[in-house]
Motif scaffolding. Structure first.
Motif, PDB file in Angstrom:
ATOM      1  N   GLN A 113      11.388  -2.834  -6.554  1.00  0.00           N
ATOM      2  CA  GLN A 113      10.122  -2.580  -5.867  1.00  0.00           C
ATOM      3  C   GLN A 113      10.186  -3.016  -4.401  1.00  0.00           C
ATOM      4  OE1 GLN A 113       6.663  -4.712  -7.210  1.00  0.00           O
ATOM      5  NE2 GLN A 113       5.299  -3.032  -6.664  1.00  0.00           N
ATOM      6  N   ALA A 114      10.790  -4.180  -4.161  1.00  0.00           N
ATOM      7  CA  ALA A 114      10.887  -4.658  -2.772  1.00  0.00           C
ATOM      8  C   ALA A 114      11.642  -3.636  -1.914  1.00  0.00           C
ATOM      9  CB  ALA A 114      11.585  -6.019  -2.732  1.00  0.00           C
ATOM     10  N   THR A 115      12.715  -3.087  -2.490  1.00  0.00           N
ATOM     11  CA  THR A 115      13.484  -2.066  -1.772  1.00  0.00           C
ATOM     12  C   THR A 115      12.636  -0.831  -1.501  1.00  0.00           C
ATOM     13  OG1 THR A 115      15.472  -2.836  -2.877  1.00  0.00           O
ATOM     14  CG2 THR A 115      15.573  -0.646  -1.876  1.00  0.00           C
ATOM     15  N   MET A 116      11.867  -0.434  -2.523  1.00  0.00           N
ATOM     16  CA  MET A 116      11.032   0.753  -2.359  1.00  0.00           C
ATOM     17  C   MET A 116       9.993   0.539  -1.255  1.00  0.00           C
ATOM     18  SD  MET A 116       8.549   2.559  -5.158  1.00  0.00           S
ATOM     19  CE  MET A 116       7.439   1.177  -5.223  1.00  0.00           C
ATOM     20  N   LEU A 117       9.343  -0.629  -1.265  1.00  0.00           N
ATOM     21  CA  LEU A 117       8.255  -0.866  -0.318  1.00  0.00           C
ATOM     22  C   LEU A 117       8.751  -0.863   1.125  1.00  0.00           C
ATOM     23  CD1 LEU A 117       6.211  -3.612  -2.207  1.00  0.00           C
ATOM     24  CD2 LEU A 117       5.801  -1.156  -2.097  1.00  0.00           C
ATOM     25  N   SER A 118       9.831  -1.610   1.394  1.00  0.00           N
ATOM     26  CA  SER A 118      10.286  -1.595   2.788  1.00  0.00           C
ATOM     27  C   SER A 118      10.936  -0.259   3.119  1.00  0.00           C
ATOM     28  CB  SER A 118      11.197  -2.787   3.088  1.00  0.00           C
ATOM     29  OG  SER A 118      12.208  -2.882   2.131  1.00  0.00           O
ATOM     30  N   GLY A 119      11.558   0.372   2.111  1.00  0.00           N
ATOM     31  CA  GLY A 119      12.154   1.684   2.346  1.00  0.00           C
ATOM     32  C   GLY A 119      11.111   2.730   2.709  1.00  0.00           C
ATOM     33  N   LEU A 120       9.957   2.680   2.057  1.00  0.00           N
ATOM     34  CA  LEU A 120       8.903   3.643   2.392  1.00  0.00           C
ATOM     35  C   LEU A 120       8.419   3.446   3.822  1.00  0.00           C
ATOM     36  CD1 LEU A 120       6.887   3.780  -0.951  1.00  0.00           C
ATOM     37  CD2 LEU A 120       8.134   5.654   0.113  1.00  0.00           C
ATOM     38  N   GLN A 121       8.290   2.178   4.219  1.00  0.00           N
ATOM     39  CA  GLN A 121       7.922   1.934   5.621  1.00  0.00           C
ATOM     40  C   GLN A 121       8.972   2.503   6.561  1.00  0.00           C
ATOM     41  OE1 GLN A 121       7.215  -2.298   6.102  1.00  0.00           O
ATOM     42  NE2 GLN A 121       5.012  -2.025   5.883  1.00  0.00           N
ATOM     43  N   GLU A 122      10.230   2.364   6.154  1.00  0.00           N
ATOM     44  CA  GLU A 122      11.301   2.866   7.020  1.00  0.00           C
ATOM     45  C   GLU A 122      11.292   4.395   7.083  1.00  0.00           C
ATOM     46  OE1 GLU A 122      14.508  -0.792   6.742  1.00  0.00           O
ATOM     47  OE2 GLU A 122      14.693   0.880   5.352  1.00  0.00           O
ATOM     48  N   ILE A 123      10.968   5.032   5.964  1.00  0.00           N
ATOM     49  CA  ILE A 123      10.889   6.498   5.981  1.00  0.00           C
ATOM     50  C   ILE A 123       9.761   6.940   6.914  1.00  0.00           C
ATOM     51  CG2 ILE A 123      10.295   8.526   4.605  1.00  0.00           C
ATOM     52  CD1 ILE A 123      11.809   7.290   2.299  1.00  0.00           C
ATOM     53  N   PHE A 124       8.632   6.257   6.833  1.00  0.00           N
ATOM     54  CA  PHE A 124       7.507   6.627   7.690  1.00  0.00           C
ATOM     55  C   PHE A 124       7.811   6.416   9.162  1.00  0.00           C
ATOM     56  CE2 PHE A 124       3.489   8.013   5.863  1.00  0.00           C
ATOM     57  CZ  PHE A 124       3.817   8.024   4.521  1.00  0.00           C
ATOM     58  N   SER A 125       8.737   5.507   9.458  1.00  0.00           N
ATOM     59  CA  SER A 125       9.053   5.296  10.871  1.00  0.00           C
ATOM     60  C   SER A 125      10.351   5.997  11.252  1.00  0.00           C
ATOM     61  CB  SER A 125       9.142   3.792  11.155  1.00  0.00           C
ATOM     62  OG  SER A 125      10.126   3.205  10.335  1.00  0.00           O
ATOM     63  N   LEU A 184     -12.173  11.072   4.726  1.00  0.00           N
ATOM     64  CA  LEU A 184     -13.007  11.489   3.597  1.00  0.00           C
ATOM     65  C   LEU A 184     -12.782  10.613   2.376  1.00  0.00           C
ATOM     66  CD1 LEU A 184     -12.712  15.383   3.861  1.00  0.00           C
ATOM     67  CD2 LEU A 184     -14.350  13.822   4.926  1.00  0.00           C
ATOM     68  N   GLY A 185     -11.674   9.912   2.356  1.00  0.00           N
ATOM     69  CA  GLY A 185     -11.394   9.064   1.204  1.00  0.00           C
ATOM     70  C   GLY A 185     -10.185   8.209   1.457  1.00  0.00           C
ATOM     71  N   ILE A 186      -9.642   7.653   0.375  1.00  0.00           N
ATOM     72  CA  ILE A 186      -8.491   6.765   0.472  1.00  0.00           C
ATOM     73  C   ILE A 186      -7.781   6.802  -0.873  1.00  0.00           C
ATOM     74  CG2 ILE A 186      -9.941   4.776  -0.221  1.00  0.00           C
ATOM     75  CD1 ILE A 186      -8.209   3.026   1.566  1.00  0.00           C
ATOM     76  N   VAL A 187      -6.447   6.829  -0.839  1.00  0.00           N
ATOM     77  CA  VAL A 187      -5.724   6.774  -2.103  1.00  0.00           C
ATOM     78  C   VAL A 187      -5.460   5.305  -2.400  1.00  0.00           C
ATOM     79  CG1 VAL A 187      -3.658   7.457  -3.367  1.00  0.00           C
ATOM     80  CG2 VAL A 187      -4.687   9.021  -1.713  1.00  0.00           C
ATOM     81  N   GLN A 188      -6.104   4.802  -3.451  1.00  0.00           N
ATOM     82  CA  GLN A 188      -6.064   3.365  -3.726  1.00  0.00           C
ATOM     83  C   GLN A 188      -6.334   3.117  -5.200  1.00  0.00           C
ATOM     84  OE1 GLN A 188      -5.617   0.334  -2.943  1.00  0.00           O
ATOM     85  NE2 GLN A 188      -5.064   0.377  -0.771  1.00  0.00           N
ATOM     86  N   GLY A 189      -6.309   1.854  -5.568  1.00  0.00           N
ATOM     87  CA  GLY A 189      -6.718   1.461  -6.912  1.00  0.00           C
ATOM     88  C   GLY A 189      -8.229   1.395  -6.987  1.00  0.00           C
ATOM     89  N   ASN A 190      -8.767   1.398  -8.211  1.00  0.00           N
ATOM     90  CA  ASN A 190     -10.222   1.362  -8.368  1.00  0.00           C
ATOM     91  C   ASN A 190     -10.842   0.108  -7.759  1.00  0.00           C
ATOM     92  OD1 ASN A 190      -8.709   0.910 -11.158  1.00  0.00           O
ATOM     93  ND2 ASN A 190     -10.196  -0.721 -10.812  1.00  0.00           N
ATOM     94  N   TRP A 191     -10.014  -0.981  -7.616  1.00  0.00           N
ATOM     95  CA  TRP A 191     -10.540  -2.224  -7.047  1.00  0.00           C
ATOM     96  C   TRP A 191     -11.097  -2.029  -5.648  1.00  0.00           C
ATOM     97  CZ3 TRP A 191      -5.295  -1.662  -8.455  1.00  0.00           C
ATOM     98  CH2 TRP A 191      -4.438  -1.338  -7.404  1.00  0.00           C
ATOM     99  N   VAL A 221       0.829  -1.208   0.000  1.00  0.00           N
ATOM    100  CA  VAL A 221       0.000   0.000   0.000  1.00  0.00           C
ATOM    101  C   VAL A 221       0.868   1.264   0.000  1.00  0.00           C
ATOM    102  CG1 VAL A 221      -1.723   1.293   1.328  1.00  0.00           C
ATOM    103  CG2 VAL A 221      -1.914  -1.180   1.133  1.00  0.00           C
ATOM    104  N   THR A 222       2.068   1.154   0.555  1.00  0.00           N
ATOM    105  CA  THR A 222       2.914   2.351   0.698  1.00  0.00           C
ATOM    106  C   THR A 222       3.181   3.037  -0.633  1.00  0.00           C
ATOM    107  OG1 THR A 222       4.881   0.979   0.484  1.00  0.00           O
ATOM    108  CG2 THR A 222       4.158   1.467   2.711  1.00  0.00           C
ATOM    109  N   GLN A 223       3.159   2.262  -1.737  1.00  0.00           N
ATOM    110  CA  GLN A 223       3.571   2.823  -3.018  1.00  0.00           C
ATOM    111  C   GLN A 223       2.484   3.628  -3.710  1.00  0.00           C
ATOM    112  OE1 GLN A 223       4.281  -0.514  -5.686  1.00  0.00           O
ATOM    113  NE2 GLN A 223       2.555  -1.599  -4.778  1.00  0.00           N
ATOM    114  N   LEU A 224       1.221   3.472  -3.289  1.00  0.00           N
ATOM    115  CA  LEU A 224       0.132   3.991  -4.120  1.00  0.00           C
ATOM    116  C   LEU A 224       0.113   5.518  -4.200  1.00  0.00           C
ATOM    117  CD1 LEU A 224      -2.625   1.487  -3.008  1.00  0.00           C
ATOM    118  CD2 LEU A 224      -1.188   1.397  -5.035  1.00  0.00           C
ATOM    119  N   VAL A 225       0.262   6.182  -3.055  1.00  0.00           N
ATOM    120  CA  VAL A 225       0.290   7.647  -3.060  1.00  0.00           C
ATOM    121  C   VAL A 225       1.490   8.124  -3.882  1.00  0.00           C
ATOM    122  CG1 VAL A 225       0.536   9.715  -1.648  1.00  0.00           C
ATOM    123  CG2 VAL A 225      -0.845   7.810  -0.819  1.00  0.00           C
ATOM    124  N   LEU A 226       2.607   7.461  -3.661  1.00  0.00           N
ATOM    125  CA  LEU A 226       3.826   7.847  -4.376  1.00  0.00           C
ATOM    126  C   LEU A 226       3.646   7.700  -5.885  1.00  0.00           C
ATOM    127  CD1 LEU A 226       6.764   8.749  -4.174  1.00  0.00           C
ATOM    128  CD2 LEU A 226       7.428   6.358  -3.973  1.00  0.00           C
TER     129      LEU A 226
END
Lengths: 447, 273, 315
Positions: A415-427, A295-302, A221-226
């Protein structure tokens, strides 16, 4: 209370042989009884499994084997396919993507894969077209009638080395999905520009209902806004960014990816998201948006179908997430979702082709996209567009979309690096600069 | 120690508090499993309109019936095989003081150390060649070998603490070694057998990743795999998921409640020898 | 009734069969070696041979998919020293294993002492406290993932009892996530340790306690000088099981956090899984598994030797 009555009584070894054998007769009897029951059950089951197993070969068996990751929608498509082809039996298994990918790789490597399987478009994922076609596991589908009807941007994602391998049936887009009731209650309207977006976030926060739910506990989920921000900031000015990356002329760290990442964090600081995104799961984020706690959520149409499940009375619409102050420049990340490919060593290749072509027929495609809440990849299916996806349809029609970024990356590690990296940035464990450098390193390591 | 004093009462209350604390997650689990999806109040407050709908739905949608059958089959067959071969093996290993016996025992102990990831893929390919993939027999074979080291470890330890007089007597009376094992050793092993049976059954029943791989591509799943697939599919509907979780726990808890006395005694006996 | 308090533990360093001491001059009979054959064959077929075959991949660059790969010698192992994720994972693995071993056994021992007392509810409590141990780990993980969410039951409970200040982002805070995982494991397996300790406690003869009591020894002293030495075998089993289980831990971490946030809870086992299946580095992941084997072997052997020495000393 004298003797502790739970004390074990089986310590009288010395009393054998009088009691010993008598006492223990029951255990073997139990075991014997259990065994015979089990063997009985097993035999009936065993025959069952034997007759189901493919590989008889003779007499044109009418069984198709299929592995799918389309939970919740493949069931209907299989039913429709079996109905359209009397006498055909589809033996299929469904599992979530994270279970599906290891499974299909092991099966392909060991020669036990089914005739038809879910495969992702492009590259950058352990079960993507490029990854599986390269070692020769997929059958060339270039000669199928639907291939040349696909829009060019989608067709390129079915290809490896100039040949098409994957039947891609559905298009998905990422954007801000708004809960109409919550918007009305807050008296706010969806923003069209970056400045408006930040104001929108502040106003929403002031009303006690943050703008967007963010379920970053599930790392995808971390990648969607980005991605939403990258679409406009990177590709708005430079549609050929990927070609430059592939040629080694550009890097993440020295591109507007830094701007996009910066804006992501600005949104977080401005209070666009609810508290504790890292402890919030995908599922919990849906609940927040569905019930109007955001008010909403940044996500895919699914996600729309899922939100409606949680709040059947709600109205949800997908809008582009602005990243600059020029609304005309806004782009939406949109790309084909996972499709189906045929095993190069399919036991029943004809039936496999038939199934894939059924998926690409108006009936099959409409069944899938209606269930999944996506848009069809072929324009002539005659499906009435879902009003909540009007903006996405418009963007796709006017070619204002960018593929999901990872679909053009050379290996899954970026992508794997990006996903865990985004979690690390948030923490607070990592920084944007560090993340982009790591992504560059993985990108350059090739495949 | 055996009289009920005020201090004992305090201990009693403290222990009950600890048990309630331990049971809290289970309370939430059940509370969520029996409420309709429309009830979105705090997970702590008991629902005002309990329903069993979630259970029937979970049972049908998750295909839990078939999975339950497979789990029972795999667990029972594997435990029977493991207990039989391990107790038999433990007898000479505990009684013979030669080099081969010592080496064989150490080899078994090595099995405690090896992580399953090492053997996973080569074994998958062997099972493919035997045409066992996708059948419960693949799992029965797997667990029968996998659980041997742990079981032998406990049996040998227990046997070594037992006097061998009875065996010797039986031999003098003309028993064959197999008869001696069957009529003398096996009965003496009963306490530890209960322990070993429970530990093996729980481990096999609960295993997740092996059945995921070895049964993938077949419609015969075990309960943990079915549950996990269910969680993936109905990720939005926690009431349904929790109902499925309750269903999966129930058989094990039931067996445990029925057998608890001999289980705990078995542990004690197994430990004491 | 004779009491044989302990020494039933398998002693690797003691010649098997050396005990029990021969009584009288009876003829020794030896069970035939082939009794061990079925077990050995099964074990070799399922564990030993595939493991040895599996180790081969540790020296290749196989991606887990392609038909061809090449032999790369020790490259995967030297790569590990450069891989920050791997170093972190080893650290997390040891941290988790040690904390679980300490906390779970401490809690288990206290619970065992509690239910071994004269309290009326002891039989019921024995059942309740052991019950979590029989629940499928993957199920407990799903359950706790929900309970530990920001709006989950744990935070609601803290709010309800007026401890709002203690509400946390249990699985989302990287400094906390690892300890939340440890907490879940302890919750599940404290009862398991309890039962094994309980068995040990029940092997302490009542008469000894009563005698000590009459001599004026208080409960703490009685525990230390009478109970503690007799608990040694139970302690050995408990420590061995929890340290090996802790190092190999996979299901719960995988389902609770997937190794996240970031890599904050990645253990060797979750890294093996990710490298093998999502990153296409099968050879490297098997090299990690080899390292895991070595760690388990070293730690458990070391612990075993230390404990059996201690056991002998305290008896």
């Amino acid at each position: 209370m004298k003797a502790d009555n739970t004390r074990p009584t089986l310590t009288h070894r010395g009393t054998f042989p009088e009691g010993g054998i008598m006492k223990t007769r029951t255990l073997p009897v139990l075991i014997a009884a259990a065994t015979s029951v089990a063997v009985l059950a097993a035999c009936s089951g065993g025959t069952n499994a034997g007759s189901d197993s493919p590989g008889g070969g003779g007499g044109g068996s009418q069984t198709l084997t299929l592995a799918s990751q389309d939970q919740g929608s493949i069931e209907d498509v299989v039913k429709a396919f079996e109905k359209a082809n009397p006498g055909v039996k589809v033996k299929y298994t469904v599992s979530g993507a994270d279970q599906y990918q290891p499974q299909i790789r092991t099966q392909l490597a060991s020669g036990t894969a089914p005739d038809v399987m879910s495969v992702w478009p492009g590259n950058g994922n352990p079960a993507a077209t490029y990854v599986l076609a390269k070692p020769g596991y997929l059958r060339d589908l270039s000669d199928q009638p639907w291939v040349n009807k696909l829009p060019a941007s989608v067709k390129s994602l079915t290809e490896y080395d100039g040949k098409s391998y994957t039947a891609l049936f559905g298009l998905n887009g990422i954007g801000a999905v708004y809960n109409q009731e919550a918007l009305t209650k807050a008296g706010l309207t969806p923003p069209d520009t970056w400045t408006q977006l930040l104001d929108f976030c502040k106003a929403a926060k002031a009303k006690g209902t943050p703008a967007f739910a963010l379920g970053n506990q599930d790392n995808w989920v971390t990648q969607l806004v980005l991605y939403s921000l990258v679409a406009t900031t990177v590709y708005g000015d430079d549609p050929d960014f990927d070609k430059q990356m592939q040629a080694g002329q550009a890097t993440f760290a020295k591109s507007p990816w830094t701007t996009a990442l910066d804006k992501y964090l600005t949104m977080e600081k401005t209070g666009c998201f609810q508290k504790n995104p890292l402890g919030t799961s995908y599922e919990a984020s849906q609940t927040l948006a569905a019930t109007g706690k955001t008010l909403g959520i940044v996500q895919g149409n699914w996600v729309i179908a899922l939100l409606k499940e949680k709040n059947p009375k709600g109205t949800f619409t997908l809008k582009a997430l602005p990243a600059t102050d020029d609304p005309a420049k806004t782009l939406i990340p949109a790309a084909a979702g996972a499709g189906y490919a045929v095993n190069a060593k399919a036991k029943n290749p004809e039936l496999a082709l038939k199934f894939v072509n059924f998926v690409m027929s108006p009936e099959g495609m409409n069944t899938f996209v209606k269930k999944q809440g996506s848009l069809p990849t072929l324009s002539d299916t005659g499906l009435a567009a879902d009003p909540s996806l009007a903006e996405l349809t418009k963007f796709i029609g006017s070619d204002r979309t960018v593929p999901f970024m990872d679909q053009l990356w050379p290996n899954p590690k970026v992508q794997a690096t990006m996903l865990s990296g985004l979690q690390e940035i948030f923490s607070g464990q990592s920084t944007p600069g560090k993340l982009l450098d790591e992504m560059d390193a993985e990108y350059k390591s090739g495949n | 120690m055996n009289r009920y004093r005020p201090r004992t009462l305090a201990l009693e209350l403290a222990m009950i508090a600890a048990a309630l604390f331990m049971a809290f997650p289970v309370y939430v689990l059940v509370n969520l499993a029996v409420r309709p999806p429309s009830d979105t109040s705090s997970p702590l407050s008991p629902t005002s309109s309990p329903t069993l709908d979630n259970f029937t739905q979970a049972w049908q949608k998750g295909g839990l019936g078939g999975a339950l059958g497979n789990s029972v089959l795999v667990t029972v067959c594997s435990v029977v095989v493991v207990l039989t071969v391990s107790s038999l093996a433990a007898y000479p290993l505990a009684r013979v003081a030669t080099n081969w016996s010592r080496r064989a025992y150490l080899t078994f102990l090595l099995g405690l150390v090896l992580p399953f990831q090492l053997a996973s893929l080569p074994l998958y390919q062997t099972l493919r060649d035997l045409d066992l993939l996708g059948t419960p027999w693949a799992l029965v074979l797997f667990y029968s070998g996998l659980q041997v080291p742990f079981t032998v470890f406990l049996y040998v330890g227990f046997l070594r603490a037992l006097p061998r007089d009875f065996e010797d007597a039986a031999m003098i009376d003309g028993c064959t070694p197999l008869q001696g094992f069957r009529y003398v050793v096996l009965p003496m092993l009963k306490p530890v057998t209960v322990t070993v049976l429970v530990l093996n059954a729980v481990a096999i029943w609960n295993d997740f990743f092996t059945p995921l791989l070895y049964l993938s591509g077949s419609d015969r799943q075990t309960l943990p795999v079915a549950i996990s697939g269910f969680v993936g599919q109905y990720v939005t509907d926690w009431n349904l998921i929790f109902a499925a979780l309750v269903i999966s726990i129930l058989p094990v808890l039931l067996v445990y409640f029925l057998l608890q006395r001999s289980i705990i005694n078995g542990f004690a006996g197994g430990l004491r020898g | 009734m004779t009491v044989t308090p302990h020494k039933q533990l398998p002693d690797v360093d003691r010649p098997p069969g050396a005990e029990p001491a021969p009584r009288g001059r009876r003829e020794r009979t030896t069970p035939p070696w082939w009794f061990a054959l079925p077990a050995m064959l099964l074990f070799a077929f399922v564990v030993l041979v595939p493991s040895v075959r599996g180790v081969y991949y540790a020296f290749t660059d196989w991606d887990g998919l392609s038909p061809d790969f090449s032999f790369v010698g020790l490259d995967n192992f030297s790569e590990m020293f450069r891989d920050e994720d791997a170093r972190q994972a080893v650290w997390h693995t040891l941290l988790i294993a040690v904390s679980i071993t300490v906390v779970q056994n401490a809690v288990g021992l206290l619970l065992a002492l509690g239910v071994n007392s004269a309290i009326k509810s002891r039989n019921v409590l024995r059942v309740f406290l052991f019950a979590p141990a029989v629940i499928t780990p993957i199920v407990t993980a799903y359950l706790w993932r929900n309970l530990l969410g920001p709006d989950g039951a744990v935070n609601s409970l803290l709010g309800a009892v007026g401890l709002k200040g203690l509400q946390q982002d249990w699985l989302g805070d990287p400094d906390l996530a690892l300890w939340s995982v440890v907490g879940v494991i302890v919750w599940q397996f404290a009862g398991y340790s309890m039962v094994i300790f309980l068995a040990g406690l029940q092997s302490v003869p009542k008469e000894v306690h009563e005698a000590a009591s009459m001599d004026g020894a208080g409960p703490v002293r009685r525990f230390w000088s009478v109970t503690r030495p007799l608990l040694a075998p139970a302690l050995t089993i408990n420590l061995m099981l929890s340290i090996i289980g802790g190092i190999k831990l996979f299901d719960q971490v995988f389902a609770l956090t997937g190794g996240g946030p970031g890599h904050a809870t990645d253990t060797i086992s979750t890294l093996i899984y990710k490298d093998a299946f999502t990153l296409g580095e099968f050879g490297y992941s098997i090299a990690l598994a080899v390292v895991l084997t070595i760690i388990v072997a070293v730690v458990s052997t070391g612990q075993y030797l230390a404990l059996s020495r201690n056991e002998r000393a305290s008896s």
